[in-house]
Design a protein around this motif. Sequence first.
Motif, PDB file in Angstrom:
ATOM      1  N   PHE A 169      20.054  43.508  -0.671  1.00 23.28           N
ATOM      2  CA  PHE A 169      18.900  44.380  -0.486  1.00 23.28           C
ATOM      3  C   PHE A 169      19.067  45.282   0.722  1.00 23.28           C
ATOM      4  CE2 PHE A 169      16.876  40.718   1.884  1.00 23.28           C
ATOM      5  CZ  PHE A 169      16.547  41.370   3.062  1.00 23.28           C
ATOM      6  N   MET A 170      18.429  46.448   0.610  1.00 21.29           N
ATOM      7  CA  MET A 170      18.328  47.399   1.701  1.00 21.29           C
ATOM      8  C   MET A 170      16.840  47.694   1.892  1.00 21.29           C
ATOM      9  SD  MET A 170      19.865  51.305   2.186  1.00 21.29           S
ATOM     10  CE  MET A 170      21.451  50.824   1.514  1.00 21.29           C
ATOM     11  N   ALA A 171      16.344  47.522   3.103  1.00 18.67           N
ATOM     12  CA  ALA A 171      14.908  47.619   3.347  1.00 18.67           C
ATOM     13  C   ALA A 171      14.617  48.554   4.511  1.00 18.67           C
ATOM     14  CB  ALA A 171      14.327  46.236   3.644  1.00 18.67           C
ATOM     15  N   HIS A 172      13.455  49.210   4.431  1.00 19.83           N
ATOM     16  CA  HIS A 172      13.032  50.154   5.459  1.00 19.83           C
ATOM     17  C   HIS A 172      11.605  49.843   5.898  1.00 19.83           C
ATOM     18  CE1 HIS A 172      11.073  54.187   6.431  1.00 19.83           C
ATOM     19  NE2 HIS A 172      11.919  54.001   7.422  1.00 19.83           N
ATOM     20  N   ASP A 173      11.341  49.892   7.212  1.00 25.36           N
ATOM     21  CA  ASP A 173       9.989  49.834   7.768  1.00 25.36           C
ATOM     22  C   ASP A 173       9.240  48.603   7.262  1.00 25.36           C
ATOM     23  OD1 ASP A 173       7.834  51.454   9.288  1.00 25.36           O
ATOM     24  OD2 ASP A 173       6.903  51.190   7.321  1.00 25.36           O
ATOM     25  N   TYR A 174       8.104  48.792   6.613  1.00 28.24           N
ATOM     26  CA  TYR A 174       7.309  47.708   6.014  1.00 28.24           C
ATOM     27  C   TYR A 174       8.187  46.808   5.149  1.00 28.24           C
ATOM     28  CZ  TYR A 174       3.291  46.086   3.015  1.00 28.24           C
ATOM     29  OH  TYR A 174       2.343  45.377   2.320  1.00 28.24           O
ATOM     30  N   GLY A 175       9.105  47.423   4.417  1.00 34.41           N
ATOM     31  CA  GLY A 175      10.004  46.660   3.561  1.00 34.41           C
ATOM     32  C   GLY A 175      10.896  45.705   4.327  1.00 34.41           C
ATOM     33  N   CYS A 176      11.172  45.991   5.598  1.00 34.83           N
ATOM     34  CA  CYS A 176      11.973  45.073   6.409  1.00 34.83           C
ATOM     35  C   CYS A 176      11.261  43.732   6.565  1.00 34.83           C
ATOM     36  CB  CYS A 176      12.261  45.677   7.778  1.00 34.83           C
ATOM     37  SG  CYS A 176      13.399  47.072   7.757  1.00 34.83           S
TER      38      CYS A 176
ATOM     39  N   LEU B 106      16.797  49.293   7.766  1.00 33.50           N
ATOM     40  CA  LEU B 106      16.680  50.634   8.330  1.00 33.50           C
ATOM     41  C   LEU B 106      15.347  50.749   9.077  1.00 33.50           C
ATOM     42  CD1 LEU B 106      18.642  50.991   5.790  1.00 33.50           C
ATOM     43  CD2 LEU B 106      17.856  53.351   5.721  1.00 33.50           C
ATOM     44  N   ASN B 107      15.378  50.995  10.343  1.00 33.11           N
ATOM     45  CA  ASN B 107      14.212  51.366  11.149  1.00 33.11           C
ATOM     46  C   ASN B 107      12.932  50.657  10.736  1.00 33.11           C
ATOM     47  OD1 ASN B 107      16.219  53.695  11.443  1.00 33.11           O
ATOM     48  ND2 ASN B 107      14.697  54.173  13.025  1.00 33.11           N
ATOM     49  N   GLY B 108      12.901  49.384  10.998  1.00 35.47           N
ATOM     50  CA  GLY B 108      11.697  48.599  10.769  1.00 35.47           C
ATOM     51  C   GLY B 108      11.344  47.813  12.008  1.00 35.47           C
ATOM     52  N   ALA B 109      10.105  47.313  12.071  1.00 39.12           N
ATOM     53  CA  ALA B 109       9.647  46.533  13.225  1.00 39.12           C
ATOM     54  C   ALA B 109      10.085  45.080  13.067  1.00 39.12           C
ATOM     55  CB  ALA B 109       8.140  46.642  13.368  1.00 39.12           C
ATOM     56  N   LEU B 110      11.377  44.868  13.145  1.00 33.03           N
ATOM     57  CA  LEU B 110      11.926  43.519  13.012  1.00 33.03           C
ATOM     58  C   LEU B 110      11.446  42.615  14.135  1.00 33.03           C
ATOM     59  CD1 LEU B 110      15.571  44.649  12.181  1.00 33.03           C
ATOM     60  CD2 LEU B 110      13.902  43.752  10.547  1.00 33.03           C
ATOM     61  N   PHE B 111      11.142  43.210  15.285  1.00 27.39           N
ATOM     62  CA  PHE B 111      10.698  42.477  16.466  1.00 27.39           C
ATOM     63  C   PHE B 111       9.411  43.131  16.965  1.00 27.39           C
ATOM     64  CE2 PHE B 111      15.324  42.881  16.236  1.00 27.39           C
ATOM     65  CZ  PHE B 111      15.673  41.571  15.962  1.00 27.39           C
ATOM     66  N   PRO B 112       8.255  42.562  16.675  1.00 24.98           N
ATOM     67  CA  PRO B 112       6.991  43.247  16.972  1.00 24.98           C
ATOM     68  C   PRO B 112       6.783  43.550  18.451  1.00 24.98           C
ATOM     69  CG  PRO B 112       6.629  40.952  16.326  1.00 24.98           C
ATOM     70  CD  PRO B 112       8.049  41.254  16.022  1.00 24.98           C
ATOM     71  N   GLU B 113       7.465  42.823  19.329  1.00 20.92           N
ATOM     72  CA  GLU B 113       7.259  43.039  20.765  1.00 20.92           C
ATOM     73  C   GLU B 113       7.793  44.382  21.241  1.00 20.92           C
ATOM     74  OE1 GLU B 113      10.961  40.305  20.366  1.00 20.92           O
ATOM     75  OE2 GLU B 113       9.023  40.608  19.375  1.00 20.92           O
ATOM     76  N   VAL B 114       8.655  45.037  20.467  1.00 18.61           N
ATOM     77  CA  VAL B 114       9.148  46.361  20.870  1.00 18.61           C
ATOM     78  C   VAL B 114       8.732  47.451  19.882  1.00 18.61           C
ATOM     79  CG1 VAL B 114      11.080  45.564  22.280  1.00 18.61           C
ATOM     80  CG2 VAL B 114      11.396  45.831  19.814  1.00 18.61           C
ATOM     81  N   HIS B 115       7.804  47.132  18.992  1.00 23.14           N
ATOM     82  CA  HIS B 115       7.266  48.134  18.071  1.00 23.14           C
ATOM     83  C   HIS B 115       6.298  49.041  18.825  1.00 23.14           C
ATOM     84  CE1 HIS B 115       4.506  49.197  14.507  1.00 23.14           C
ATOM     85  NE2 HIS B 115       5.627  49.873  14.346  1.00 23.14           N
ATOM     86  N   ASN B 116       6.390  50.348  18.593  1.00 21.89           N
ATOM     87  CA  ASN B 116       5.563  51.314  19.322  1.00 21.89           C
ATOM     88  C   ASN B 116       4.784  52.180  18.331  1.00 21.89           C
ATOM     89  OD1 ASN B 116       4.555  52.837  21.512  1.00 21.89           O
ATOM     90  ND2 ASN B 116       6.191  54.344  21.288  1.00 21.89           N
ATOM     91  N   PRO B 117       3.674  51.665  17.776  1.00 19.96           N
ATOM     92  CA  PRO B 117       2.964  52.397  16.726  1.00 19.96           C
ATOM     93  C   PRO B 117       2.340  53.692  17.239  1.00 19.96           C
ATOM     94  CG  PRO B 117       1.668  50.512  17.449  1.00 19.96           C
ATOM     95  CD  PRO B 117       3.015  50.384  18.101  1.00 19.96           C
ATOM     96  N   LEU B 118       2.190  54.655  16.332  1.00 17.41           N
ATOM     97  CA  LEU B 118       1.491  55.894  16.645  1.00 17.41           C
ATOM     98  C   LEU B 118       0.003  55.618  16.837  1.00 17.41           C
ATOM     99  CD1 LEU B 118       3.061  58.303  13.978  1.00 17.41           C
ATOM    100  CD2 LEU B 118       3.751  58.039  16.376  1.00 17.41           C
ATOM    101  N   LEU B 119      -0.673  56.539  17.503  1.00 15.73           N
ATOM    102  CA  LEU B 119      -2.108  56.393  17.735  1.00 15.73           C
ATOM    103  C   LEU B 119      -2.869  56.262  16.420  1.00 15.73           C
ATOM    104  CD1 LEU B 119      -4.617  56.363  19.537  1.00 15.73           C
ATOM    105  CD2 LEU B 119      -4.563  58.879  19.502  1.00 15.73           C
ATOM    106  N   ILE B 120      -2.497  57.047  15.407  1.00 15.81           N
ATOM    107  CA  ILE B 120      -3.199  56.992  14.129  1.00 15.81           C
ATOM    108  C   ILE B 120      -3.075  55.612  13.504  1.00 15.81           C
ATOM    109  CG2 ILE B 120      -1.201  57.862  12.851  1.00 15.81           C
ATOM    110  CD1 ILE B 120      -4.900  58.583  12.036  1.00 15.81           C
ATOM    111  N   GLN B 121      -1.944  54.941  13.707  1.00 21.21           N
ATOM    112  CA  GLN B 121      -1.772  53.600  13.182  1.00 21.21           C
ATOM    113  C   GLN B 121      -2.672  52.609  13.903  1.00 21.21           C
ATOM    114  OE1 GLN B 121       2.610  53.707  13.787  1.00 21.21           O
ATOM    115  NE2 GLN B 121       2.768  53.158  11.625  1.00 21.21           N
ATOM    116  N   LYS B 122      -2.812  52.785  15.214  1.00 17.16           N
ATOM    117  CA  LYS B 122      -3.708  51.917  15.976  1.00 17.16           C
ATOM    118  C   LYS B 122      -5.154  52.114  15.534  1.00 17.16           C
ATOM    119  CE  LYS B 122      -0.754  51.962  20.102  1.00 17.16           C
ATOM    120  NZ  LYS B 122      -0.646  52.370  21.531  1.00 17.16           N
TER     121      LYS B 122
END
Length: 301
Positions: A113-120, A145-161
């Motif tokens: 499998f190959m996964a991106h973002d949420y798919g990771c 590919l570019n997913g929040a595998l480690f939530p402690e270094v995830h930097n969400p956009l303001l709209i996501q917050k």
Amino acid sequence: MEQVIASADTTDGVYSLEGWQHGGKWFSYEGHAIFSRMAGHGEPLVLIHGFPTASWDWSRVWPMLVQQHSVLTLDMLGFGFSDKPMAYPYSIEDQADLLQGWIEGLGLGTVHFMAHDYGCSVGQELLAREQEGVLQFHIASACFLNGALFPEVHNPLLIQKLLRSRLGGLISRGLSRRAFERNFRRLFGSQNPPDRQDMEDFWHLLTYNNGRGILHHLIQFMEERRCHRNRWVGALQKARQPMRLISGTADPVSGAAMARRYRELIPEPDVVSLRNVGHYPHFECPWDVFSAYRDFRKGMQ
């Protein structure tokens, strides 16, 4: 092991959104219609898309992958051309149930499998389940590919917050195309940003079947990542199959910092860094992603 690649662009073989939809099939999950696509020959490769987009994200790398693999993908529940029920308990675990049931229903014994973002996160959950011995198939390799595998270094956009806040329902239903484009464009690198038609297509996928009305439900996956952090990070650390991270380093949400954390926590980390590439490397520089994946699979032989 790490590689750094300067991005090159190719647009050959790009599927239109209409063509992508016409080439798909639907199946039922929990009474809801799920859009899927399958093509190619060879060992099964499952592509798992991210938030808030859909399987069409893979359209630019799809023509290259199907030359060497039997490629399968779907729009997860609440995304793209799949159903988007309002009163539904969306979760990463449920999406993993969807993928697991689909793969097992197809009778596939081994998949990559190959996964991106949420798919990771979905991929991490599937790895954890394999380690628990509850899958009827074997995961032969995993590429992220570019997913929040480690939530402690995830930097969400303001709209996501804001979507996660108590005002999330109002913001989701009231999201304008202008606001969406302004925020979405921030995710891309400077070299190959989406053009006007790309943004039209992304917006169409988002709003199809009243998609704006459920964004605040879907985005609760950010809390799931924190709650299941030890399980999902542990799945990466205990994985026995080959894994590779392909990272667009210009991604402001889960780019260079995520790749650094991967190198810190994963034994013998295999990382390919794509310079000047943002959150959607498979859309921004499909040839580079394909090349990195092809080399990854060759290295397994």
